[in-house]
Design an enzyme around this catalytic site. Structure first.
Site, short mmCIF file in Angstrom:
data_model
loop_
_atom_site.label_atom_id
_atom_site.label_comp_id
_atom_site.label_asym_id
_atom_site.label_seq_id
_atom_site.Cartn_x
_atom_site.Cartn_y
_atom_site.Cartn_z
N TYR A 213 -10.51 -4.75 2.83
CA TYR A 213 -9.78 -4.15 3.95
C TYR A 213 -10.74 -3.98 5.12
CZ TYR A 213 -6.37 -0.94 6.14
OH TYR A 213 -5.47 -0.33 7.00
N ASP B 244 -6.08 9.12 9.43
CA ASP B 244 -4.73 8.79 9.91
C ASP B 244 -4.42 9.42 11.25
OD1 ASP B 244 -3.86 7.14 7.79
OD2 ASP B 244 -3.69 8.91 6.53
N GLU C 27 0.87 -1.18 0.00
CA GLU C 27 0.00 0.00 0.00
C GLU C 27 0.90 1.23 0.00
OE1 GLU C 27 -3.00 0.69 2.98
OE2 GLU C 27 -3.85 -1.29 2.65
#
Length: 267
Positions: free
Chosen positions: A172, A58, A47
């Site tokens: 994911y 994040d 990734e």
């Protein structure tokens, strides 16, 4: 037509190990060499994160990596160009571009997908694009033989199943609600969530967000087909920043990164 590299990676008997790195952290050249090192260490899929000034999903570790990369002049366009260089150095595993929707929109969705396909990129993951609004981009990717990677979080069962059934490449699975980051313990409810998703999905499942130790990797491999490791690896890269910047000291830093990855995936 299925993406060949992705097909080979996801049909392997080995558990998937999917590391996340930020393009340009700490330099473009270091990113290329880190990618090759990760494949040597056992990575199944890479990734490659595009640095962004407002990365909503994040935590502080990847935000700091984005800041370092942006200060070095990295951009979406420059990050895409790193991939053919990685291929020239021997990288054979699939590369997934991880980018927020705003940079992608500014770049142009069709332009991105066309260029990505030409440059040896295998897939795309856009963490802030809701599933309900992703159909157009998913179709563009499909037309260009790119896997549009879906994120699924522990929300309503009906929604999780819908996402799982449409997913491409690998699914994911977000181990917890919130931002990325190292966690000492994972929420025990993650196991029921993974069971639900795995039963609904026709493709491999990989769990991420907070996986940071060999113990956690092994625990998750019993409930998913693979793991995504981001913040823990980005922390190690940050610790090696100065050594990675210099050609003379880079081999030592790369060896330290390889040792860290080996500690995660060795049984």
């Amino acid at each position: 037509m299925a993406n060949k590299r992705m097909e080979v990676a996801t049909k392997s008997d080995k558990p998937l190990f999917i590391p996340f790195i930020t393009a340009g952290d700490p330099t473009a050249e270091a990113t290329i060499e880190i990618a090759v090192t990760l494949e040597e260490a056992g990575a199944s899929i890479l990734e490659l994160g595009i640095p962004y000034s407002d990365p909503l999903a994040d935590g502080p570790t990847i935000q700091a990596a984005s800041k370092r990369a942006l200060q070095g002049g990295m951009s979406l366009e420059k990050a895409l160009q790193l991939v053919p260089e990685m291929r020239k150095r021997g990288l054979t595993i699939p590369v997934i571009i991880f980018t927020y929707f705003n940079p992608l929109l500014q770049y142009g969705e069709e332009r991105f997908v066309n260029e990505a396909a030409e440059l040896g990129i295998d897939g795309l993951l856009v963490p802030d694009l809701p599933f309900e609004e992703s159909e157009h981009l998913d179709q563009l990717c499909e037309q260009n033989d790119l896997a549009f990677i879906s994120l699924v979080a522990p929300t309503s069962k009906q929604r999780m199943i819908k996402i799982a059934q449409r997913a491409k490449g690998f699914l994911y699975c977000v181990s917890s609600l919130g931002v990325t980051g190292v966690r000492n313990e994972l929420d025990p409810r993650v196991y029921d969530f993974l069971k639900t998703v795995r039963e609904a999905s026709n493709i491999p499942t990989a769990v991420g967000f907070g996986i940071s130790s060999g113990e956690q990797v092994r625990a998750m491999q019993k409930h998913a087909d693979g793991v995504v490791v981001g913040s823990a690896l980005v922390t190690v890269i940050g610790e090696q920043e100065e050594a990675l910047k210099e050609k003379e000291t880079r081999p030592i830093a790369l060896r330290n990164i390889k040792t860290f990855v080996s500690s995660l995936i060795s049984s």
